[in-house]
Design a protein around this motif. Structure first.
Motif, mmCIF file in Angstrom:
data_model
loop_
_atom_site.group_PDB
_atom_site.id
_atom_site.type_symbol
_atom_site.label_atom_id
_atom_site.label_comp_id
_atom_site.label_asym_id
_atom_site.label_seq_id
_atom_site.Cartn_x
_atom_site.Cartn_y
_atom_site.Cartn_z
ATOM 1 N N ALA A 319 0.729 -1.166 0.087
ATOM 2 C CA ALA A 319 0.123 -0.121 -0.154
ATOM 3 C C ALA A 319 0.940 1.333 -0.221
ATOM 4 C CB ALA A 319 -0.812 0.302 1.406
ATOM 5 N N GLY A 320 1.433 1.217 0.698
ATOM 6 C CA GLY A 320 2.534 2.321 0.972
ATOM 7 C C GLY A 320 3.752 3.162 -0.512
ATOM 8 N N ALA A 321 3.546 1.711 -1.478
ATOM 9 C CA ALA A 321 4.247 2.116 -2.949
ATOM 10 C C ALA A 321 3.471 2.414 -3.593
ATOM 11 C CB ALA A 321 4.711 0.464 -3.213
ATOM 12 N N GLY A 322 1.691 1.573 -3.110
ATOM 13 C CA GLY A 322 0.724 2.153 -4.021
ATOM 14 C C GLY A 322 0.870 3.590 -4.061
ATOM 15 N N ALA A 323 0.480 4.439 -2.444
ATOM 16 C CA ALA A 323 -0.095 5.973 -2.352
ATOM 17 C C ALA A 323 1.393 6.411 -3.045
ATOM 18 C CB ALA A 323 0.585 6.083 -0.563
ATOM 19 N N GLY A 324 2.766 5.867 -3.144
ATOM 20 C CA GLY A 324 4.236 6.785 -3.702
ATOM 21 C C GLY A 324 4.050 6.577 -5.056
ATOM 22 N N ALA A 325 3.512 5.482 -5.822
ATOM 23 C CA ALA A 325 3.255 5.809 -6.963
ATOM 24 C C ALA A 325 1.926 6.891 -7.374
ATOM 25 C CB ALA A 325 2.157 4.454 -7.214
ATOM 26 N N GLY A 326 0.895 7.126 -6.407
ATOM 27 C CA GLY A 326 0.134 8.191 -6.764
ATOM 28 C C GLY A 326 -0.128 9.779 -6.677
ATOM 29 N N ILE A 327 1.584 9.151 -5.313
ATOM 30 C CA ILE A 327 1.905 10.742 -5.145
ATOM 31 C C ILE A 327 2.834 11.311 -6.613
ATOM 32 C CG2 ILE A 327 3.618 11.724 -3.607
ATOM 33 C CD1 ILE A 327 2.303 10.376 -0.940
ATOM 34 N N ALA A 328 3.689 10.206 -6.849
ATOM 35 C CA ALA A 328 4.483 10.892 -8.319
ATOM 36 C C ALA A 328 3.679 11.937 -9.040
ATOM 37 C CB ALA A 328 4.956 8.956 -7.905
ATOM 38 N N TRP A 329 2.404 10.858 -9.458
ATOM 39 C CA TRP A 329 1.586 11.792 -10.209
ATOM 40 C C TRP A 329 1.193 12.483 -9.799
ATOM 41 C CZ3 TRP A 329 -3.049 12.411 -11.621
ATOM 42 C CH2 TRP A 329 -3.504 13.412 -12.694
ATOM 43 N N LEU A 330 0.652 12.834 -9.241
ATOM 44 C CA LEU A 330 0.616 14.491 -8.420
ATOM 45 C C LEU A 330 1.270 15.325 -8.549
ATOM 46 C CD1 LEU A 330 -1.906 13.402 -4.580
ATOM 47 C CD2 LEU A 330 -3.350 14.598 -7.555
ATOM 48 N N CYS A 331 2.781 14.747 -8.194
ATOM 49 C CA CYS A 331 3.680 15.612 -8.523
ATOM 50 C C CYS A 331 4.376 16.065 -9.590
ATOM 51 C CB CYS A 331 4.168 15.492 -7.369
ATOM 52 S SG CYS A 331 3.924 15.026 -5.130
#
Length: 425
Positions: A319-331
């Motif tokens: 889930a942390g890696a999934g969150a990182g993917a979402g954050i990467a795109w937002l940024c």
């Protein structure tokens, strides 16, 4: 992605199936649900219960507070509240509407009923059987593979309902194996948001509410509050603190529901709350937040599919890696940023074990979110882990397969040892 294509529809169905509400840690709630169903089949409140559970169920119920039980922990409390006040038709919200009068009856029931807990000899990681008796009458309910997947109901030896266990994971289930990171990214970027808006709005509302509660009041080890107090209010800290605070509350008896991911409320909070916090920080539109959450949720589900619902591998890592993917795109990251973030994050926290649901889950969540953020920061600073670095292989799908193999096969013996230590063997 073509909205009328089968792959698009599969992704929508997966989200509808997975992003559902649960009140309380899903393993004790599964026991409460099974017990409520057993009471329903018996036709009266039993005075004897036998709860037979697989090791991973025992592990995840032993130390967690069961909501609406006045702070009680463990299998006996979960089964008892299911019998006394469980709504047998509410699935993972089986004890969401317990009243003060129900809680008062719970204490008396625990004092007078005989509740026995036994370890299941089972090939299934998730296996629960509740046998309920009163006088000469008996009823039995079995759940296998998924938290609400009832495979058998009997009363006085007569089968009221049954389905083949081998087929249970396939019944009504979309084809999870069709998922790839490339298709997930395509779906997240092109999805008609009207198809998923209600699902995501509910995730945002429920998980935000429990994070607020965790930061406001005193729960467990207060990991969320501690992060903010010790390290300040930077976005990197707030993202970790919000997810941890939700777990602080949920693992320690908070009666608010959460939207789960991969059968887990902790994973549901880990994958969503950091993304929501980053969206505020960067001034994202609602549409951008939705697309980031689609990406994060589906990446996590894809990672977890190969590992299984329960294992010795901490689900917060995925889930942390999934969150990182979402954050990467937002940024501002593109597909390359997303896949490198996933690989980097999995490489950083690949060794965290699951030793049951409890207060310290919040700290593991914080570490997993930190890894997701670090994975993205590595990428945008020109750094990455390469194939051959530990479990990392060239190609994001190959790395995910390695992590799946580690969690599903490589850590089987680790899981047995963890369970033995937790039950005092």
């Amino acid at each position: 992605m073509n909205k009328n294509g089968s792959t698009y529809q599969i992704y929508v169905e997966i989200l509808k199936r997975e992003l559902v509400p649960a009140m309380g840690c899903t393993e004790p709630i599964a026991i409460a649900y099974c017990a409520a169903k057993a009471r329903e089949a018996l036709g009266t409140v039993p005075d004897r219960l036998v709860v037979t559970a697989s090791g991973n169920i025992i592990k995840n119920v032993k130390s967690v507070v069961v909501p609406n039980t006045d702070g009680r922990r463990g299998i006996e409390a979960a089964a008892a509240i299911g019998v006394v006040a469980g709504d047998a038709h509410a699935a993972l919200e089986v004890i969401a509407h317990v009243t003060a009068a129900d809680k008062a009856r719970l204490a008396g029931y625990l004092d007078t009923a005989t509740i026995t807990v036994e370890a299941a000899v089972s090939e299934h990681v998730l296996d629960i059987i509740v046998s309920a008796s009163k006088g000469d009458d008996t009823a039995e309910v079995q759940i296998v593979n998924e938290h609400t997947n009832i495979v058998k109901i009997t009363r006085n030896g007569k089968i009221l309902f049954q389905k083949e266990i081998a087929a249970t994971v396939d019944t009504g289930k979309p084809d999870y194996e069709c998922m790839t990171i490339e298709d997930i990214y395509d779906f997240a970027m092109t999805c008609d948001l009207e198809d998923v808006r209600a699902i995501l709005d509910r995730q945002i509302a429920y998980n935000t509410a429990i994070a607020d509660e965790g930061l406001k009041n005193d729960y467990g080890a207060n990991i969320g509050k501690t992060l903010l107090k010790a390290f300040g209010n930077d976005i990197h800290i707030r993202a970790r603190a919000r997810a941890a605070a939700g777990s602080d509350a949920r693992m320690n008896g908070c009666e608010l529901p959460v939207i789960i991911n991969s059968g887990s409320g902790n994973q549901g909070m880990t994958v969503s709350l950091p993304v929501i916090e980053y969206a505020k920080e960067v001034g994202a539109t609602k549409e951008q937040l939705y697309r980031a959450l689609l990406l994060a949720n589906l990446v996590t589900l894809h990672e977890k599919e190969g590992i299984g619902r329960l294992s010795a591998y901490c689900g917060a890592v995925s889930a942390g890696a999934g969150a990182g993917a979402g954050i990467a795109w937002l940024c501002g990251g593109d597909y390359q940023a997303v896949i490198h973030t996933i690989v980097n994050a999995l490489a950083i926290t690949s060794g965290i074990v699951c030793d049951g649901a409890k207060a310290s889950c919040a700290a593991k969540i914080s570490a997993a979110v930190d890894a997701g953020i670090m994975g993205f920061e590595m990428y945008r600073n020109g750094q990455q882990f390469y194939g051959g670095d530990g479990l990392v292989l060239k190609g994001v799908e190959n790395t995910i397969r390695n992590i799946s193999r580690l969690g599903r096969i490589g850590m089987k013996e680790t899981d047995k040892e963890i369970i033995d230590m937790m039950i005092g063997k």
